[in-house]
Design an enzyme around this catalytic site. Structure first.
Site, PDB file in Angstrom:
ATOM      1  N   GLY A  10      33.530   1.055 -18.798  1.00 46.08           N
ATOM      2  CA  GLY A  10      34.047   1.944 -17.757  1.00 46.08           C
ATOM      3  C   GLY A  10      33.962   3.408 -18.173  1.00 46.08           C
ATOM      4  O   GLY A  10      33.375   3.752 -19.209  1.00 46.08           O
ATOM      5  N   VAL A  12      36.403   5.813 -19.159  1.00 47.57           N
ATOM      6  CA  VAL A  12      37.052   6.224 -20.418  1.00 47.57           C
ATOM      7  C   VAL A  12      36.523   5.393 -21.588  1.00 47.57           C
ATOM      8  O   VAL A  12      36.195   5.921 -22.658  1.00 47.57           O
ATOM      9  CB  VAL A  12      38.596   6.080 -20.313  1.00 47.57           C
ATOM     10  CG1 VAL A  12      39.254   6.441 -21.643  1.00 47.57           C
ATOM     11  CG2 VAL A  12      39.162   6.966 -19.199  1.00 47.57           C
ATOM     12  N   ASP A  56      36.245 -11.837 -18.726  1.00 40.92           N
ATOM     13  CA  ASP A  56      37.399 -11.365 -17.971  1.00 40.92           C
ATOM     14  C   ASP A  56      38.647 -11.581 -18.821  1.00 40.92           C
ATOM     15  O   ASP A  56      38.947 -12.718 -19.205  1.00 40.92           O
ATOM     16  CB  ASP A  56      37.491 -12.142 -16.650  1.00 40.92           C
ATOM     17  CG  ASP A  56      38.404 -11.423 -15.678  1.00 40.92           C
ATOM     18  OD1 ASP A  56      39.554 -11.139 -16.059  1.00 40.92           O
ATOM     19  OD2 ASP A  56      37.957 -11.124 -14.562  1.00 40.92           O
ATOM     20  N   TYR A 143      49.424  -1.661  -9.604  1.00 41.02           N
ATOM     21  CA  TYR A 143      48.962  -0.868 -10.745  1.00 41.02           C
ATOM     22  C   TYR A 143      50.135  -0.249 -11.500  1.00 41.02           C
ATOM     23  O   TYR A 143      50.264  -0.425 -12.702  1.00 41.02           O
ATOM     24  CB  TYR A 143      48.018   0.217 -10.236  1.00 41.02           C
ATOM     25  CG  TYR A 143      47.424   1.109 -11.302  1.00 41.02           C
ATOM     26  CD1 TYR A 143      46.437   0.635 -12.161  1.00 41.02           C
ATOM     27  CD2 TYR A 143      47.827   2.439 -11.433  1.00 41.02           C
ATOM     28  CE1 TYR A 143      45.863   1.464 -13.125  1.00 41.02           C
ATOM     29  CE2 TYR A 143      47.259   3.267 -12.394  1.00 41.02           C
ATOM     30  CZ  TYR A 143      46.273   2.774 -13.233  1.00 41.02           C
ATOM     31  OH  TYR A 143      45.712   3.599 -14.185  1.00 41.02           O
TER      32      TYR A 143
END
Ligand code: NAD
Ligand code: UDP
Length: 310
Positions: A10, A12, A56, A143
């Site tokens: 990703g 970051v 995952d 989140y």
């Protein structure tokens, strides 16, 4: 040192991997490639110190490592809200699996937490001691509550199993390798400007954010992993801008004839956000060194070079 970076393909994570690889470290990247891209890490694919495992983290995995940089989780509101149950599972089960791995291997684990744990804050700016104002049933809760339970799990593994944990509360970060379609404000405004489309201002545009350039954040994460401090630490740039001010900065850099378009403010969108970074300054000797002007120039160049939007 053998490093595991979850979410390493990703935005970051891939910058962190660059930094670790350039320091001569060994790196295993685990990623399910949901919001990450293999091209972010392709420069390391043939290096014998690097390995990508497509996996995952909701499912356990057996590995031998010394350091776990636990970043896997979608970060943009558009992505984390698109499959909120999966986001919550990634935050809880993913962190639980990584803490189990840390406990068995005695690795130190750094959790990429977020300023979202403060919710729509009632105090401004936000120090680490502020316990937050989160809507537990709102559309952001998969989140922000997810990261709160992830922090809680870290502290329970510390208390019960003496697992070594570090927690970075990351504030809005930007830079090259953000996805053009991830819906975050800086990538949206830059792509809209390059395409000569009106910039989308949600609400009146007076809400604020404090934007940290990616290289500054990576430096803070490296220092935090090395440090002896256990409690959460804010990592962000305290320079605060309204969204309207940000749109003007970007319009000026790209094309002064551009206009803006108002859209409704999203549900539970925090009104203000700015970190207190005294702890990071004192304990890590860290503070951001790249201002918004320099950071935006680098980011605009990346979008121009990579997405042919000019
Ligand atoms: P990103 O979406 O670019 O990267 C997340 C990575 O995790 C992606 O490569 C994705 O494919 C991977 N991933 C997601 N779910 C997974 C799963 N279940 N199993 C394996 N891999 C999975 O986001 P980012 O901006 O790089 O954020 C990285 C971390 O930093 C996240 O934990 C995020 O919460 C945190 N953070 C980021 C910001 C920011 O402004 N970028 C702010 C606060 C916190
Ligand atoms: N925002 C906006 N226009 C956009 C995208 C975002 O006005 O095209 C606003 C959004 O409502 C929020 C701020 O910019 O107030 C930051 O949004 P982002 O999704 O980047 O991050 P977060 O809300 O997670 O801080």
């Amino acid at each position: 040192m053998k490093n595991l970076v979850t979410g390493g393909s990703g935005f970051v994570g891939s910058h962190l991997i660059d930094r670790l690889m350039n320091s001569g470290e060994e790196v295993i990247c685990i990623d399910n490639l949901s919001t990450g891209r293999e091209q972010n890490i392709e420069q390391w694919q043939n290096n014998e110190r690097f390995k990508l495992i497509k996996h995952d983290i909701v499912d356990p995995i057996q590995l031998e490592v010394d350091r776990i940089w636990h970043l896997a989780c979608p970060a943009s509101p558009k992505h984390y809200q698109s499959n909120p149950i999966k986001t919550a599972k990634t935050c809880f089960l993913g962190t639980y699996n990584m803490l189990g791995l840390a406990r068995r291997t005695k690795a130190r684990l750094l959790l990429a937490s977020t300023s979202e744990v403060y919710g729509d804050p009632e105090i401004h700016p936000q120090p680490e001691s502020y316990q937050g104002s989160v809507n537990p049933i709102g559309i952001r809760s998969c989140y922000d509550e997810g990261k709160r339970i992830a922090e809680s799990l870290c502290f329970n593994y510390l208390r019960v199993h003496k697992t070594e944990v570090r927690i970075a509360r990351i504030f809005n970060t930007y830079g090259p390798r953000m996805l053009p379609n991830d819906g975050r404000v800086i990538s949206n405004f830059i792509c809209q400007s390059l395409l000569q489309k009106p910039l989308t201002i949600y609400g009146d545009g007076n809400q604020t954010r404090s934007f940290c350039y990616i290289d500054d954040l990576i430096e803070g994460l490296i220092l935090l992993m090395k440090s002896d401090h256990i409690g959460p630490i804010n990592l962000g740039n305290p320079e605060e801008y309204t969204i309207l001010e940000l749109s003007n900065l970007i319009i000026k850099k790209i094309n002064c004839k551009l206009i803006t378009k108002r859209l409704p403010r999203p549900e539970d969108d925090p009104i203000k956000r700015k970190p207190v970074i005294d702890l990071a300054k004192r304990l890590l000797n860290w503070e951001p060194s790249i201002n918004i002007d320099q950071g935006l120039n680098q980011t605009i160049k990346y979008f121009k070079d990579n997405f042919n939007a000019n």
